[in-house]
Design a protein around this motif. Structure first.
Motif, PDB file in Angstrom:
ATOM      1  N   SER A  15       0.836  -1.196   0.000  1.00 37.51           N
ATOM      2  CA  SER A  15       0.000   0.000   0.000  1.00 37.51           C
ATOM      3  C   SER A  15       0.878   1.255   0.000  1.00 37.51           C
ATOM      4  CB  SER A  15      -0.923   0.002   1.212  1.00 37.51           C
ATOM      5  OG  SER A  15      -0.156  -0.074   2.377  1.00 37.51           O
TER       6      SER A  15
ATOM      7  N   GLY B  94      -6.394  -1.656   2.339  1.00 37.81           N
ATOM      8  CA  GLY B  94      -5.308  -0.725   2.075  1.00 37.81           C
ATOM      9  C   GLY B  94      -5.341  -0.255   0.631  1.00 37.81           C
TER      10      GLY B  94
ATOM     11  N   GLN C   3      -1.609  -3.117   4.104  1.00 44.33           N
ATOM     12  CA  GLN C   3      -2.657  -2.352   4.786  1.00 44.33           C
ATOM     13  C   GLN C   3      -2.135  -0.930   5.060  1.00 44.33           C
ATOM     14  OE1 GLN C   3      -5.462  -3.987   3.714  1.00 44.33           O
ATOM     15  NE2 GLN C   3      -6.218  -3.277   5.675  1.00 44.33           N
ATOM     16  N   LEU C   4      -1.747  -0.617   6.305  1.00 43.50           N
ATOM     17  CA  LEU C   4      -1.273   0.744   6.585  1.00 43.50           C
ATOM     18  C   LEU C   4       0.209   0.867   6.244  1.00 43.50           C
ATOM     19  CD1 LEU C   4      -1.742   3.565   7.762  1.00 43.50           C
ATOM     20  CD2 LEU C   4      -1.279   2.605  10.030  1.00 43.50           C
TER      21      LEU C   4
END
Ligand SMILES: Cc1cc2nc3c(=O)[nH]c(=O)nc-3n(C[C@H](O)[C@H](O)[C@H](O)COP(=O)(O)O)c2cc1C
Length: 345
Positions: free
Chosen positions: A29, A162, A245-246
């Motif tokens: 991401s 994400g 994701q993050l």
């Protein structure tokens, strides 16, 4: 020529896969900083070997939540293996069985969880995404129980997906294999498959729903690890979802030690993210992981050479781990300790 290490499978997979499928698998991401760091952070750790201990071979066999595995290198849950090979998860699960290890099967698999378990010869865990429909989650848990899965792995880092930019650019050209057979017989409107923002109450709910052991996947903060133990969780998978994701969170290996300390032996701790070498496995085990999970390299092997490729990826990592243990004077995966690992100055 047959690849001699896992990274060589990456290039082969890229050639073999549809470009949109490749984008989906290889993406992280945002700026992909966390994805790169997962890998690079292992390079910041050095192994301090011991000598003259008469170690000529090493024992790799261990257990995860009571299941015996021939080595501590397991398969991370990943969606749609059908993007890598037409046999999808059925090929991967045969590779896992032949390599003497365990596979975690994703909610978003291209084959049904029953079909996958029918092809399995080794232990399986079921990875659960709890979407908005809790009834759907409950039905999946019941299906996993009846099909003989041995644990539920609840992914907790995904209250929304994400932003994977490589994938966003090509999303509309994804090949038709991208459908989820596990969900076939589930007659639910599309919006019910949106991710849900879960709480610890959902963990308690899941605990009360099933007697299967519960693993939380996607923990990085030691306080969350401690809460997980208080909520009856028996396994913690330290993971940042392979940097999907993050973006900007720590590399998994950087987060491991604090989680291990917070858990204090009250649950098993595992790690995934960036495992590409047997020496990476050795470092993670020394820092307190009971086992590691491998993600993308399994799909690389599968794309390059089907079941045999996925199996070879596992065997390469296993052989490298065994060699690294011998060279570091370590006879047994059960007796590794943090003194084996030093941070590079
Ligand atoms: C193509 C792909 C699909 C994934 N699908 C899932 C999934 O369905 N559920 C899940 O919990 N994690 C999923 N993940 C994350 C993996 O379980 C794992 O955390 C990550 O791939 C480990 O990092 P590595 O690829 O560097 O080994 C996926 C990862 C990839 C690359």
């Amino acid at each position: 020529m047959e690849p001699v290490n896992v990274r060589e499978y990456e290039a082969l997979a890229r050639e073999a896969m549809h470009p949109a499928a490749w984008a989906y698998v290889s993406a992280g991401s945002g700026d992909e900083t966390t994805m790169r760091n997962n890998d690079a952070a292992f390079g910041q750790l050095e192994i301090m070997p011991r000598v003259l201990r008469g170690v000529g071979s090493a024992s790799l066999s261990t257990t995860v939540l009571g299941a015996v595995v021939e080595h501590p290198i397991l398969i991370s849950p990943m969606g749609v293996h059908g993007l890598a090979h037409p046999d999808g998860e059925c090929a991967t699960v045969r590779a896992a069985g032949n390599a003497g290890t365990l596979m975690a099967v994703s909610t978003a698999s291209s084959r049904s969880l029953e079909e996958i378990s029918a092809s399995a010869t080794g232990p399986l865990w079921f990875q659960l995404y709890v979407y908005r429909s809790r009834q759907f989650a409950e039905r999946l848990v019941r299906r996993a129980e009846s099909a003989g899965y041995r644990a539920i792995v609840l992914t907790v880092d995904s209250p929304r997906w994400g932003r994977k930019e490589r994938s966003m650019r090509v999303a509309e050209t994804l090949p038709p294999e991208l459908d989820y057979s596990s969900l076939d017989d589930e007659d639910l409107p599309e919006e019910e498959f949106e991710p849900a923002a879960l709480t610890w109450d959902d963990v308690d709910w899941l605990r009360s729903l099933t007697d299967l052991p519960l693993v939380l996947k996607g923990i990085l903060h030691p306080d969350d690890a401690a809460l997980a133990v208080e909520h009856g969780v028996t396994g913690i998978l330290v993971s940042n979802h392979g940097g999907r994701q993050l973006d900007g969170v720590p590399a998994s290996i950087e987060a491991l030690s604090n989680v291990v300390d917070a858990v204090g032996g009250r649950a098993e701790v595992y790690l995934d993210g960036g495992i590409r070498r047997g020496t990476d496995v050795l470092k993670a085990l020394a820092l307190g992981a009971k086992a590691v999970f491998v993600g993308r390299p399994i799909l690389w092997g599968l794309a390059a050479n089907g079941e045999a490729g996925a199996r070879h990826v596992l065997e390469l990592l296993r052989d490298e781990l065994e060699a690294a243990m011998v060279l570091a004077g370590q006879p047994d995966v059960a007796t590794l300790d943090p003194d084996l690992v030093m941070r590079r100055h």
